[in-house]
Design a protein around this motif. Structure first.
Motif, PDB file in Angstrom:
ATOM      1  N   ASN A  94      57.381  89.692  75.998  1.00 37.88           N
ATOM      2  CA  ASN A  94      56.181  88.839  76.435  1.00 37.88           C
ATOM      3  C   ASN A  94      54.840  89.481  76.188  1.00 37.88           C
ATOM      4  O   ASN A  94      54.010  89.781  77.048  1.00 37.88           O
ATOM      5  N   ASP A  95      54.915  90.363  74.957  1.00 38.56           N
ATOM      6  CA  ASP A  95      53.679  91.139  74.429  1.00 38.56           C
ATOM      7  C   ASP A  95      52.670  90.504  73.470  1.00 38.56           C
ATOM      8  O   ASP A  95      51.961  91.180  72.839  1.00 38.56           O
ATOM      9  N   ILE A  96      52.780  89.047  73.343  1.00 35.29           N
ATOM     10  CA  ILE A  96      52.038  88.623  72.432  1.00 35.29           C
ATOM     11  C   ILE A  96      50.559  88.079  73.079  1.00 35.29           C
ATOM     12  O   ILE A  96      50.564  87.517  73.806  1.00 35.29           O
ATOM     13  N   PRO A  97      49.386  88.869  72.712  1.00 36.40           N
ATOM     14  CA  PRO A  97      48.204  88.247  73.379  1.00 36.40           C
ATOM     15  C   PRO A  97      47.976  86.922  73.122  1.00 36.40           C
ATOM     16  O   PRO A  97      48.401  86.577  72.231  1.00 36.40           O
ATOM     17  N   GLY A  98      47.069  86.251  74.089  1.00 40.47           N
ATOM     18  CA  GLY A  98      46.856  84.818  73.844  1.00 40.47           C
ATOM     19  C   GLY A  98      47.633  83.769  74.615  1.00 40.47           C
ATOM     20  O   GLY A  98      47.320  82.899  74.964  1.00 40.47           O
ATOM     21  N   THR A  99      48.934  84.214  74.922  1.00 40.75           N
ATOM     22  CA  THR A  99      49.965  83.294  75.828  1.00 40.75           C
ATOM     23  C   THR A  99      50.187  84.122  77.076  1.00 40.75           C
ATOM     24  O   THR A  99      50.816  85.472  76.853  1.00 40.75           O
ATOM     25  N   GLU A 100      50.314  83.328  78.045  1.00 38.69           N
ATOM     26  CA  GLU A 100      50.782  83.803  79.163  1.00 38.69           C
ATOM     27  C   GLU A 100      52.409  84.041  79.302  1.00 38.69           C
ATOM     28  O   GLU A 100      52.972  84.950  79.934  1.00 38.69           O
ATOM     29  N   LEU A 101      52.944  83.384  78.296  1.00 36.58           N
ATOM     30  CA  LEU A 101      54.455  83.412  78.153  1.00 36.58           C
ATOM     31  C   LEU A 101      55.025  83.291  76.950  1.00 36.58           C
ATOM     32  O   LEU A 101      54.283  82.582  76.170  1.00 36.58           O
ATOM     33  N   THR A 102      56.050  83.985  76.643  1.00 36.30           N
ATOM     34  CA  THR A 102      56.613  84.075  75.345  1.00 36.30           C
ATOM     35  C   THR A 102      58.080  83.367  75.453  1.00 36.30           C
ATOM     36  O   THR A 102      58.731  83.760  76.572  1.00 36.30           O
ATOM     37  N   ILE A 103      58.509  82.694  74.746  1.00 42.23           N
ATOM     38  CA  ILE A 103      60.006  82.301  74.405  1.00 42.23           C
ATOM     39  C   ILE A 103      60.727  83.345  74.898  1.00 42.23           C
ATOM     40  O   ILE A 103      60.813  84.492  74.131  1.00 42.23           O
ATOM     41  N   GLY A 104      61.879  83.365  75.817  1.00 38.79           N
ATOM     42  CA  GLY A 104      62.909  84.551  76.215  1.00 38.79           C
ATOM     43  C   GLY A 104      62.533  85.194  77.138  1.00 38.79           C
ATOM     44  O   GLY A 104      63.402  85.980  77.714  1.00 38.79           O
ATOM     45  N   PHE A 105      61.408  85.542  77.266  1.00 40.97           N
ATOM     46  CA  PHE A 105      60.722  86.490  78.540  1.00 40.97           C
ATOM     47  C   PHE A 105      61.697  86.229  79.791  1.00 40.97           C
ATOM     48  O   PHE A 105      61.967  86.869  80.574  1.00 40.97           O
ATOM     49  N   ALA A 122      65.645  77.264  82.584  1.00 32.84           N
ATOM     50  CA  ALA A 122      64.835  75.925  82.428  1.00 32.84           C
ATOM     51  C   ALA A 122      63.408  76.032  81.871  1.00 32.84           C
ATOM     52  O   ALA A 122      62.814  75.481  81.235  1.00 32.84           O
ATOM     53  N   LEU A 123      62.919  77.306  82.447  1.00 25.80           N
ATOM     54  CA  LEU A 123      61.519  77.657  82.316  1.00 25.80           C
ATOM     55  C   LEU A 123      61.452  77.888  80.686  1.00 25.80           C
ATOM     56  O   LEU A 123      60.336  77.540  80.074  1.00 25.80           O
ATOM     57  N   ASP A 124      62.265  78.692  79.936  1.00 24.41           N
ATOM     58  CA  ASP A 124      62.185  79.114  78.668  1.00 24.41           C
ATOM     59  C   ASP A 124      62.504  77.646  77.525  1.00 24.41           C
ATOM     60  O   ASP A 124      61.855  77.585  76.634  1.00 24.41           O
ATOM     61  N   VAL A 125      63.394  77.039  78.389  1.00 20.52           N
ATOM     62  CA  VAL A 125      63.861  75.742  77.492  1.00 20.52           C
ATOM     63  C   VAL A 125      62.593  74.833  77.539  1.00 20.52           C
ATOM     64  O   VAL A 125      62.352  74.123  76.374  1.00 20.52           O
ATOM     65  N   VAL A 126      62.043  74.470  78.542  1.00 22.05           N
ATOM     66  CA  VAL A 126      60.683  73.684  78.873  1.00 22.05           C
ATOM     67  C   VAL A 126      59.434  74.252  77.762  1.00 22.05           C
ATOM     68  O   VAL A 126      58.970  73.534  77.243  1.00 22.05           O
ATOM     69  N   THR A 127      59.390  75.572  78.023  1.00 24.20           N
ATOM     70  CA  THR A 127      58.148  76.168  77.176  1.00 24.20           C
ATOM     71  C   THR A 127      58.525  76.042  75.852  1.00 24.20           C
ATOM     72  O   THR A 127      57.641  75.851  74.947  1.00 24.20           O
ATOM     73  N   ALA A 128      59.718  76.384  75.336  1.00 25.01           N
ATOM     74  CA  ALA A 128      60.300  76.274  73.720  1.00 25.01           C
ATOM     75  C   ALA A 128      59.831  74.851  73.293  1.00 25.01           C
ATOM     76  O   ALA A 128      59.628  74.654  72.250  1.00 25.01           O
TER      77      ALA A 128
END
Length: 323
Positions: A132-143, A262-268
């Protein structure tokens, strides 16, 4: 460009992350829904350079939404770091008449995407990394999945720590980012959280262990992000300072596996669909980003701006609650 995009390709690159399959599924099905041809590229940029393409259909991505890893597989590519490799990658897309590319991965994967963008290939990046270290997004897939994996593991470790009256140090992934350690540590009630962003005060950690022992606490859990130093060395130092029996568990790659939450699936799914929409709208050199529970497109260069700020307030809260 909206009317020009007739076919797109998708690849996964860098470290795998739970939810990548859900993103692939979303790209494929959203693309087909809009009448596009969709191709999957196996083994990341290495597969792109060497022509490992296959046309995707609805059935190709059936029953993958809940699976960890990536059905397209992933690999590091040294050749993609060279101008020659980048040229080969672009030629593969042009040769097959593929109009645009979706890259699912971290910042290294995005750099590869940018090299294709400058060769007039529309590219959209989808941030997928457990750190979860990509600037610009609050959440990255997998975190979210990785954090929950740590919490589940710590719950099991705590049973042994309690039974044997020991202090356990649990080392989690995060060379440059302490996000997994921080959120998992707060969620599982760790006595201390050691992260690379903040220099560890072992005097304070030792004092906290001793205070807990004085009030009758017979075990402790300390989370250590791998980039903050060796958990074994930290554990030995704490043993010398406190006299307590310490043990170390390194969770390692278990954090990358397992069914996505579920959060990662929905975000992805949202990010995969957004990537297709951006390409159809004529956008390029962008990344999908989750901000305030909405998925939007941002310039890809955002991922290379100032590093993602460490959540100091959450770190302070974790310390306050672990007095």
């Amino acid at each position: 460009m909206k009317n020009e995009v007739q076919s797109i390709a998708v690849l996964t690159s860098g470290g795998d992350a739970p939810g990548m399959n859900a993103a692939i599924r979303a790209v494929v099905r959203k693309g087909i829904y809009h009448g596009l041809k969709v191709f999957g590229i196996e083994r990341g940029y290495e597969g792109l350079i060497h022509g490992m393409f296959r046309e995707m259909n609805l059935g190709t991505v059936a029953d993958i939404v809940h699976r960890g890893g990536t059905m397209l597989m992933t690999a590091r590519s040294q050749e993609m770091l060279t101008p020659e490799g980048q040229k080969k990658a672009a030629e593969q897309l042009h040769h097959r008449g593929i109009d645009a590319l979706v890259v699912i991965g971290g910042d290294g994967s995005f750099r590869g995407a940018q090299t294709l963008s400058v060769q007039s290939i529309p590219v959209i990046g989808i941030p997928a990394t457990i750190d979860n270290d990509i600037p610009g997004t609050e959440l990255t897939i997998g975190f979210d999945t990785a954090v929950n994996t740590v919490i589940e593991s710590v719950s099991k470790i705590r049973d042994t720590a309690t039974s044997h009256e020991r202090t356990f140090l649990v080392e989690v992934m995060g060379r440059k980012s302490g996000s997994i350690a921080l959120q998992a540590g707060l969620a599982c009630g760790a006595e201390s959280i050691i992260v690379p962003e903040i220099e560890a005060d072992l005097d304070e950690v030792s004092s906290k262990l001793l205070r807990g022992h004085q009030r009758g606490k017979n075990h402790s859990i300390i989370l250590v992000a791998e980039g903050a130093g060796s958990a074994y060395k930290i554990g030995e130092e704490l043993r010398l300072r406190t006299g307590f029996d310490t043990r170390v568990t390194i969770l390692g790659h278990i954090q990358r596996g397992g069914n996505p939450t579920a959060l990662d699936v929905v975000t992805a799914s949202e990010m995969g669909a957004c990537a297709v929409d951006l390409l159809r709208a004529g956008k390029s050199d962008q990344m999908t980003a989750r901000i305030h529970q909405q998925v939007i497109g941002l310039p890809l260069e955002v991922a290379y701006g100032p590093g993602k700020p460490f959540n100091q307030s959450l770190y302070d809260l974790a310390n306050q609650l672990a007095i």
